[in-house]
Scaffold this motif. Structure first.
Motif, PDB file in Angstrom:
ATOM      1  N   PHE A 162       0.834  -1.204   0.000  1.00  0.00           N
ATOM      2  CA  PHE A 162       0.000   0.000   0.000  1.00  0.00           C
ATOM      3  C   PHE A 162       0.871   1.258   0.000  1.00  0.00           C
ATOM      4  O   PHE A 162       0.571   2.227  -0.711  1.00  0.00           O
ATOM      5  N   ALA A 163       1.917   1.245   0.796  1.00  0.00           N
ATOM      6  CA  ALA A 163       2.791   2.418   0.846  1.00  0.00           C
ATOM      7  C   ALA A 163       3.474   2.647  -0.499  1.00  0.00           C
ATOM      8  O   ALA A 163       3.595   3.791  -0.957  1.00  0.00           O
ATOM      9  N   ALA A 164       3.917   1.565  -1.151  1.00  0.00           N
ATOM     10  CA  ALA A 164       4.550   1.724  -2.465  1.00  0.00           C
ATOM     11  C   ALA A 164       3.569   2.261  -3.498  1.00  0.00           C
ATOM     12  O   ALA A 164       3.924   3.112  -4.327  1.00  0.00           O
ATOM     13  N   GLN A 165       2.331   1.803  -3.426  1.00  0.00           N
ATOM     14  CA  GLN A 165       1.334   2.298  -4.361  1.00  0.00           C
ATOM     15  C   GLN A 165       1.057   3.782  -4.150  1.00  0.00           C
ATOM     16  O   GLN A 165       0.971   4.559  -5.111  1.00  0.00           O
ATOM     17  N   ARG A 166       0.931   4.189  -2.891  1.00  0.00           N
ATOM     18  CA  ARG A 166       0.655   5.596  -2.608  1.00  0.00           C
ATOM     19  C   ARG A 166       1.844   6.471  -3.001  1.00  0.00           C
ATOM     20  O   ARG A 166       1.661   7.571  -3.535  1.00  0.00           O
ATOM     21  N   ARG A 167       3.062   5.995  -2.723  1.00  0.00           N
ATOM     22  CA  ARG A 167       4.233   6.782  -3.121  1.00  0.00           C
ATOM     23  C   ARG A 167       4.326   6.907  -4.638  1.00  0.00           C
ATOM     24  O   ARG A 167       4.699   7.962  -5.156  1.00  0.00           O
TER      25      ARG A 167
END
Length: 391
Positions: A162-167
């Protein structure tokens, strides 16, 4: 090597612990049963010889035989009575110990399975907004511990994804702003040349500039959505929803006048306060008002209200129009979802407006409710935790 592993002592597994606990409980129950039965048997095993029997005063062979016969009859009667008492006491003791074993087994099983209940409750509580939490179940290295560690590893991988997608969304949206600015500057330079510019070139430049503005709004929506979902609430403050709504209406006053809309804002109260990011909450209210203005008929109406009820502050915006399908309204809170070309003004916007509203409300502990009015139109209600106003 494999044979040595097979010969090794088994670990402290849940199955082994259950086997040991229940075996010990039933063993204790059996010991208790035998103890009670023996105590009852010993208490009733005394054989009494009838006193004053005249046969005892006649030391003859016939008297002895008669006494032996009486003793045999009495012994048979006592054995029958003793067997009956033993059977009754065994049944009673077995019933008592069965109840005790069930109660003790339930208590022990509850204590053993308590970590599983903890894992279940924690897993239900964790969602996409709090993936940073972990179960961290203490205890021996058994199946329960392995299950908890596996769930923690899954949550860690999900959080990273999720963090990679948001970044990625935030970085891509930010990096695309530079070429868009370059393209817009190139159009302005081409149109501003001293020599006469063909009308077709001017029309094409205006069209491209409109599309660039649309892409810029789309990227701005991406950035806002990524920031909201990432939980970046740095500028937290106590905010009056009534003042934010009034500011949003003033900002859209020109568009409201152009479409001839009637705004009913008499129910906008200054008592609806909440805590959160001023930037995100302002953007949330702007999107709700913008949605009400854009997707409205010329000469229509808008009713705006802010309320404070118990522990909840609400922003409610209603509009008139055609009758909408309630089942399809839930899609409007998802990115790039619309009700179709038959809705007024559906060809405008990026499709991120209400999804940003839903994300901002969720990030602040609230929710978005979309309701189709029976007489036509839409009712948008945003609920947020109520906070006391500044002193």
């Amino acid at each position: 090597m494999k044979n040595l592993r097979r010969l090794a002592l088994p670990g402290r597994t849940v199955r082994l612990r259950f086997t040991a606990l229940y075996g010990a409980l039933f063993l204790l129950s059996g010991v208790g049963l035998l103890t009670v039965a023996n105590l009852v048997t010993l208490g009733s095993s005394t054989v009494s010889v009838p006193a004053g029997n005249p046969s005892l005063q006649r030391p003859t062979l016939a008297a002895a035989q008669e006494l032996i016969g009486l003793l045999q009859v009495r012994l048979s009667e006592m054995q029958t009575l003793q067997s009956r008492q033993l059977l009754i006491s065994s049944v009673v003791a077995l019933a008592v110990m069965a109840v005790v074993s069930v109660v003790l087994g339930r208590i022990v099983a509850g204590r053993v399975l308590r970590p599983l209940r903890t894992i279940t409750a924690a897993t239900r509580r964790i969602s996409a907004d709090n993936l940073h939490e972990r179960l961290a179940v203490p205890g021996p290295a058994d199946e329960v511990k392995d299950l908890a560690d596996t769930v923690d590893g899954l949550l860690e991988r999900l959080e990273g994804s999720f963090a990679a997608q948001r970044r990625f969304v935030a970085d891509a949206s930010h990096e695309l702003r530079t070429p868009l600015a370059t393209m817009r500057a190139s159009l302005d330079v081409a149109v501003a040349k001293p020599e006469p510019v063909p009308a077709q070139t001017i029309a094409l430049a205006d069209r491209l500039r409109t599309e660039l503005d649309r892409v810029d709004r789309l990227l701005d929506g991406f950035l806002m959505l990524a920031r909201t979902q990432h939980g970046a609430l740095s500028d937290r403050a106590t905010i009056s929803l009534g003042r934010v709504v009034s500011a949003a209406l003033e900002a859209r006053a020109a568009d409201i006048t152009d479409k001839g809309l009637t705004v009913h804002d008499g129910d906008v109260q200054d008592s609806a306060w909440t805590q959160g990011s001023r930037t995100l909450l302002s953007r949330m209210v702007d999107n709700v008002i913008d949605n009400a203005v854009t997707h409205n008929h010329d000469g229509g109406w808008i009713r705006v209200a802010t309320t404070a009820d118990g522990t909840t502050a609400r922003v409610i915006v209603e509009t008139g129009g055609q009758v909408l399908d309630q089942e399809q309204l839930a899609r409007l809170a998802q990115p790039f979802q619309r009700l179709g070309a038959d809705r007024t003004g559906s060809d405008h916007g990026s499709g991120l407006g209400l999804s940003i509203v839903s994300a901002v409300a969720t990030a602040h502990g609230g929710n978005l409710d979309l309701h189709a009015r029976p007489e036509g139109g839409l009712r948008v209600a945003v609920s947020l935790p109520l906070a006391g106003g500044p002193a």
